[in-house]
Motif scaffolding. Structure first.
Motif, PDB file in Angstrom:
ATOM      1  N   ILE A  96      28.636  43.489  46.477  1.00 61.35           N
ATOM      2  CA  ILE A  96      30.156  43.334  46.050  1.00 61.35           C
ATOM      3  C   ILE A  96      30.279  44.036  44.918  1.00 61.35           C
ATOM      4  N   LYS A  97      29.355  43.639  44.068  1.00 64.92           N
ATOM      5  CA  LYS A  97      29.554  44.307  42.474  1.00 64.92           C
ATOM      6  C   LYS A  97      29.595  45.831  42.455  1.00 64.92           C
ATOM      7  N   VAL A 101      36.563  48.574  44.379  1.00 59.36           N
ATOM      8  CA  VAL A 101      37.820  47.618  44.848  1.00 59.36           C
ATOM      9  C   VAL A 101      38.904  48.764  45.128  1.00 59.36           C
ATOM     10  N   ASN A 103      41.320  47.835  47.562  1.00 55.63           N
ATOM     11  CA  ASN A 103      42.258  46.926  47.421  1.00 55.63           C
ATOM     12  C   ASN A 103      41.847  45.410  47.665  1.00 55.63           C
ATOM     13  N   ASP A 104      42.754  44.579  47.551  1.00 57.63           N
ATOM     14  CA  ASP A 104      42.120  43.230  47.639  1.00 57.63           C
ATOM     15  C   ASP A 104      42.962  42.482  48.837  1.00 57.63           C
ATOM     16  N   ARG A 108      39.857  44.391  53.252  1.00 58.97           N
ATOM     17  CA  ARG A 108      38.719  44.205  52.496  1.00 58.97           C
ATOM     18  C   ARG A 108      37.894  43.124  52.603  1.00 58.97           C
ATOM     19  N   ASN A 109      38.402  41.826  52.847  1.00 64.47           N
ATOM     20  CA  ASN A 109      37.934  40.554  52.935  1.00 64.47           C
ATOM     21  C   ASN A 109      37.067  40.899  54.504  1.00 64.47           C
ATOM     22  N   LEU A 112      33.889  42.939  54.045  1.00 64.63           N
ATOM     23  CA  LEU A 112      32.775  42.352  53.376  1.00 64.63           C
ATOM     24  C   LEU A 112      32.242  41.091  54.133  1.00 64.63           C
TER      25      LEU A 112
END
Length: 263
Positions: A96-97, A101, A103-104, A108-109, A112
């Protein structure tokens, strides 16, 4: 369903496949859910070496405990079963790091979430490569060929699929016959990828028995206009997911170049 015949057929199929493949055993990811429980139990019955891998990523303690308890049950019953735990939480956090990013958003979720499944697939193939094993898939018929409820190149990345011709209802029947633990039988089905308590039904919008009904009707050629009320809602859910996820269920398209273009 004749569970004894189904068990014998799957175990025989597994033994025949591995003997022809020239590989030495099986590796299966065990999550604490019903599908991985019966898959691991079936491959254990082949007598070939079986490595059960538990791969938590921010997993709930209940899921982890069910998985470990199930694997220990298998180890006690079968000499050919071994256990490996690989905590992928740190790997996932570092992934993840490393990712920008953009967008949020929920998209995106979801990306992941699918990355979690692909990290697990990579882990299973690490062990498969080490020991010359086959990765046994845990997908059932409704997930694999109905609504496409799996991650492409994640839990969908396998060498063979022992239970992919069984509906979820049939999976439960076989699980009871195989003596799967009651806590696994009673646990609501979940992919365990979101780090919360959402179930498969929460995500899909329909239960597995409802999806099995819709799959049957869809195969019969029924259309939206044939239903109303909850049946209409479920049929639409199934139809929409079945169409949207065809890219998972069909062979990878290949662009065929006309022969005269190559001359």
């Amino acid at each position: 369903m004749d569970v004894q015949k189904v068990e014998a057929h799957i175990v025989g199929w597994l033994k025949d496949y591995i003997q022809k493949s020239g590989t030495k055993g099986f590796v299966v990811g065990v999550s604490g859910g019903i599908d991985s429980a019966i898959t691991s139990a079936l491959v254990a019955r082949t007598g070939f070496p079986v490595l059960c891998v538990e791969m938590p990523i921010h997993q709930s303690p209940e899921q982890v405990n069910r998985a470990i308890s199930h694997i220990k049950d298998l180890e006690e019953k079968y000499f050919n079963v071994s256990f490996q735990s690989v905590n992928l939480t740190g790997v996932f956090d570092n992934f993840i790091k490393a990712m920008p990013v953009v967008n949020d958003s929920e998209q995106r979720n979801l990306s992941l979430v699918n990355s979690r499944a692909r990290l697990r697939m990579t882990t299973l193939y690490y062990f498969a490569g080490l020991y010359s094993y086959l990765v046994a898939g845990t997908g059932n018929k409704v997930e694999d060929f109905g609504v496409g409820f799996y991650t492409k190149y994640g839990d969908g990345g396998v060498d063979l699929s022992p239970i992919a011709d069984l509906t979820k209802t049939e999976v439960y029947k076989l699980a009871r016959h195989l003596g799967v633990r009651s806590d696994i039988l009673q646990a609501p089905p979940t992919d365990g990828l979101w780090g919360d308590d959402r179930t498969d039904e929460d995500q899909i919008g329909a239960s597995y028995p409802e999806l099995e009904w819709a799959m049957e009707k869809y195969t019969e050629g029924k259309v939206v206009g044939d239903f109303e009320g909850r049946k209409l809602e479920v049929f639409q859910i199934y139809s929409n997911l079945h169409r949207a996820n065809q890219h998972k269920m069909l062979p990878i398209p290949v662009c065929i170049i006309p022969p005269d273009y190559k001359n």
